[in-house]
Design an enzyme around this catalytic site. Structure first.
Site, short mmCIF file in Angstrom:
data_model
loop_
_atom_site.label_atom_id
_atom_site.label_comp_id
_atom_site.label_asym_id
_atom_site.label_seq_id
_atom_site.Cartn_x
_atom_site.Cartn_y
_atom_site.Cartn_z
N LYS A 9 0.85 -1.16 0.11
CA LYS A 9 0.07 0.11 0.06
C LYS A 9 0.70 1.37 -0.14
O LYS A 9 0.64 2.17 -0.84
CB LYS A 9 -0.94 -0.05 1.09
CG LYS A 9 -1.86 1.18 1.48
CD LYS A 9 -2.66 0.88 2.49
CE LYS A 9 -3.54 2.35 2.96
NZ LYS A 9 -4.36 2.19 3.96
N GLU B 264 10.75 -4.57 4.76
CA GLU B 264 10.64 -5.95 4.12
C GLU B 264 10.42 -6.10 2.84
O GLU B 264 11.00 -6.66 2.01
CB GLU B 264 9.56 -6.87 4.96
CG GLU B 264 9.84 -6.87 6.30
CD GLU B 264 9.33 -5.78 7.13
OE1 GLU B 264 9.05 -4.82 6.68
OE2 GLU B 264 8.88 -6.28 8.68
O1 F6P Z 1 2.19 -4.39 9.90
C1 F6P Z 1 1.77 -2.95 9.70
C2 F6P Z 1 1.48 -2.85 8.22
O2 F6P Z 1 1.15 -1.44 8.12
C3 F6P Z 1 0.03 -3.63 7.95
O3 F6P Z 1 -1.25 -2.99 8.54
C4 F6P Z 1 0.14 -3.71 6.42
O4 F6P Z 1 -0.76 -4.68 6.10
C5 F6P Z 1 1.65 -4.24 6.63
O5 F6P Z 1 2.16 -3.22 7.23
C6 F6P Z 1 2.10 -3.91 4.95
O6 F6P Z 1 1.99 -2.42 4.60
P1 F6P Z 1 2.17 -2.03 2.99
O7 F6P Z 1 1.18 -2.88 2.23
O8 F6P Z 1 2.02 -0.80 2.93
O9 F6P Z 1 3.52 -2.52 2.67
#
Ligand code: F6P
Length: 558
Positions: A214, A220
C-alpha cells in the site's frame, strides 16, 4: 457533514452492568452449565443457530442463556453500534487517528453510487481498476501478456507483507481446487531465505513479480523487491525490461515510478482501504491470476452478499453481529483470553494466520476513542491450526488446561478432494471435538467406563482424576456446503464485520495500527550499528540490546 463515531464507555451502560452480574454465576459454575442449558431446552440447537449466505452458524454451545443474549444486544444498542456501521458503509472518516474512511466494502460493490466528501466516487474508481485487472489477468492467462523474451508467464511471485501477503496467500490456498496452471508464490519475510529459496525454483524469463505494498515504503517488501529486481537483471541482463516483469499494487504512484514500474503496470487502490482489509483491492491480483477473474469476482460477490446481510438483517438473525456479541461475552464477561480458529479444511490452513492480523492488528488496543486507557479488555489472542493436526498438538490444553479457550470450528460439508472415507473422518472429528468441549466427562462416567472395561479398583482410583474432562467450554461451529469462492468471500467478510462490531463496543479505533510503529523505528536506529565494523559504539543502548549486538558482531567473524 462527516459523522464521527459515538464515544461511549461500554462499562457505563446499563447492559454492561447487568451482564457483569449475569456472568458471575456462569463464571463460578453456579448457574447453568452447557449440559444443563441443553437439557433445559431440547430445541436449543434450532433456536441457537442461524444461516446466512450459505453459512450455517451453530452457536448453541456458548455458555449463555436467552437473557444474556438479549443483554448483549442491548449493549450493542447502548453503544450505538448501528450508527457506527452506517458511518463505515457511508464512507465517514471513522479511522479518526489517520483521518481516513474505511471502505473495503466498496471494493466489492462496483455498482455503488457512494460519493465521498472529497467528491470522489469509490464505485467508479473500483470499476475502472477491476476492468484493468481483468484485462491484465486474461492477457497473462491467454499468453498475450508475455515476458522479455516473448515467453508466456509460468510463475507469479507476490512480494508483500502483512495485509499485502496474508489475505491473498490465504485465499489462493483456500481456492486451490479452482487454480489454473500458473504457479503463484508468496515472499514476505525479509529473511533472505524466503526470497532466495523461492527464486531458486524460477526462470526469470517466465516469472512475473507483483510488488504488493500500500505504502511502497515497507522495509521488508522493498528489500525483497530490490533484490528480486537485481536477480532479474543479473539473470537476464535486460536492465530496461523491468516494466515487463514487475507490476505494482499500491497507492504510492511516485515510489512505483522511481522503482522502474510503468504506470500501465500499476494497479492502484486508495487510502480508504486498510492494509489488512485489502485483499479485495488490487492486492488481490495474485488471487485473480491464480484462479481466473471469474472466480475472483465470485469471491467479491460473496463478500458483498455478506455486507448486505450484515447491514440489513435484524440482529437476531445477523451472523457477524452474533459472532461479535458472543465474542464480547466470552472476553469481557467470562474472562476468556483467547480464541482458537480451527478450520477442519486443509485449504483453510492459513485462515487462522490471516485472522490473526485482521483481528489482533484491529482490536489489540488499550486506549479508547477519547484517548483514555481502557479499564476493560479489548481484542483476544487469536491462534489456530487446521483440524485434525491441532488435535495432536494443542487440544490437550483446550480440553484440560487451566485457562479456557473459546473455539470457532469451520467445516465444509462437501470435500473438494473426495478420497475414500477421509471426509467422514474429518467431519466426525470436528463435531466430536466441539461435543467433547461442551459435554466433558465427569468422574462417575470415568469410573463406570473403567469398571466396564474390567480395570482394577486400584487402577481406577489412580488414573480417574486424569481422565476427567471438565467440559463446559464454549465453541461456535460454522459450516458451508462447499468452500466455493462465493462462500469464502462471505466467510471472510463475516469475520471483518465481527471485528468492526467488537471495536465499536470497546470504544476503540479498529482501523489504525500505531502499535506496529515503535519496533520499525527502533530497527532503523539499530541498523547502522549492524552495518558498522565491530566495536562501533553501542553506547546509549540498554545493556541487553548492546550485548546482543556485540555478540552478533563477534559471531560475524568467521
Ligand atoms: O504491519 C503493519 C502494516 O502497516 C500492516 O497494516 C500492513 O498490512 C503491512 O504493514 C504492509 O504494509 P504495506 O502494504 O504498506 O507494505
Amino acid at each position: 457533514m462527516q459523522n464521527l463515531l459515538p464515544k461511549i464507555n461500554p462499562t457505563e451502560t446499563f447492559a454492561w452492568k447487568q451482564l457483569t452480574q449475569h456472568a458471575l454465576g456462569f463464571r463460578e459454575g453456579e448457574k447453568q452449565t452447557l449440559n444443563q442449558l441443553f437439557e433445559a431446552d431440547p430445541q436449543r440447537a434450532e433456536r441457537w443457530s442461524l444461516e446466512a449466505e450459505g453459512w450455517y452458524l451453530d452457536f448453541s454451545k456458548n455458555l449463555l442463556d436467552v437473557q444474556g443474549l438479549a443483554l448483549l444486544r442491548r449493549l450493542a444498542e447502548e453503544c450505538r453500534v448501528q450508527e457506527g456501521i452506517e458511518a463505515m458503509f457511508n464512507g465517514d472518516r471513522i479511522n479518526e487517528t489517520e483521518r481516513r474512511a474505511v471502505l473495503h466494502t466498496a471494493l466489492r460493490d462496483p455498482s455503488s453510487s457512494l460519493c465521498l466528501a472529497d467528491g470522489s466516487a469509490p464505485g467508479e474508481l473500483v470499476k475502472e481498476v477491476l476492468g484493468r485487472m481483468e484485462g491484465f489477468v486474461n492477457g497473462v492467462l491467454d499468453g498475450t501478456v508475455r515476458g522479455c523474451t516473448g515467453l508466456a508467464f509460468t510463475d507469479v511471485v507476490n512480494i508483500g507483507i502483512g495485509g499485502s501477503d496474508l489475505g491473498p496467500l490465504m485465499v489462493c490456498e483456500a481456492l486451490a481446487p479452482y487454480r489454473n496452471s500458473l504457479r503463484v508464490h508468496f515472499v514476505s519475510n525479509v529473511d533472505g531465505a524466503h526470497l532466495q529459496r523461492t527464486l531458486q525454483k524460477l526462470d526469470p524469463e517466465t516469472t512475473l513479480f507483483l510488488v504488493a505494498s500500500k505504502t511502497f515504503t515497507t522495509q521488508e517488501t522493498m528489500a525483497n523487491a530490490v533484490s528480486a529486481r537485481a536477480w532479474f537483471w543479473e539473470q537476464t541482463g535486460r536492465r530496461n525490461r523491468v516494466d515487463l516483469h514487475f507490476v505494482a499494487l499500491s497507492t504510492n504512484t511516485s515510489a512505483v515510478k522511481s522503482f522502474g514500474i510503468s504506470l500501465e503496470r500499476m494497479f492502484p487502490f486508495w487510502d480508504w482501504v486498510g492494509g489488512r482489509y485489502s485483499l479485495w483491492s488490487a492486492i488481490g491480483l495474485s488471487v485473480a491470476l491464480a484462479v481466473g477473474f471469474k472466480h475472483f469476482k465470485a469471491l467479491l460477490a460473496g463478500a458483498h452478499a455478506m455486507d448486505r446481510h450484515f447491514r440489513h438483517t435484524p440482529w437476531e438473525q445477523n451472523l457477524p453481529m452474533t459472532l461479535a456479541l458472543l465474542g464480547l461475552w466470552n472476553r469481557n464477561f467470562l474472562g476468556i483470553q483467547s480464541l482458537a480458529i480451527l478450520p477442519y479444511d486443509q485449504c483453510l490452513g492459513r485462515f487462522p494466520a490471516y485472522l490473526q492480523q485482521a483481528d489482533m492488528e484491529s482490536n489489540g488496543k488499550s486506549v479508547d476513542r477519547q484517548g483514555r486507557a481502557l479499564t476493560y479488555d479489548s481484542g483476544p489472542v487469536l491462534w489456530g491450526e487446521p483440524g485434525t493436526n491441532g488435535q495432536h498438538a494443542f487440544y490437550q490444553l483446550i480440553h484440560q488446561g487451566t485457562s479456557k479457550v473459546a473455539c470457532d470450528f469451520v467445516l465444509s460439508a462437501k470435500s473438494q478432494y473426495p478420497v475414500g472415507p477421509h471426509h467422514r473422518y474429518l467431519t466426525a472429528n470436528a463435531i466430536a471435538q466441539a461435543q467433547a468441549l461442551m459435554q466433558g466427562r465427569d468422574m462417575a462416567k470415568v469410573v463406570a467406563t473403567a469398571s466396564a472395561a474390567g480395570r482394577s479398583e486400584d487402577e481406577i482410583q489412580r488414573l480417574s482424576p486424569y481422565q476427567v474432562f471438565e467440559g463446559n467450554r464454549p465453541s461456535n461451529f460454522l459450516m458451508c456446503q462447499n468452500l466455493t469462492p462465493h462462500a469464502l468471500g462471505s466467510l471472510i467478510a463475516a469475520y471483518e464485520h465481527k471485528i468492526l462490531v467488537q471495536g465499536l463496543v470497546w470504544n476503540i479505533y479498529s482501523f489504525d495500527q500505531w502499535g506496529v510503529e515503535l519496533g520499525k523505528v527502533l530497527a532503523n536506529k539499530l541498523l547502522p550499528l549492524l552495518e558498522a565494523q565491530e566495536n562501533h559504539s553501542v553506547d546509549g543502548l540498554d545493556s541487553s540490546s548492546a550485548a546482543l549486538i556485540r555478540r552478533w558482531q563477534a559471531w560475524q567473524k568467521d
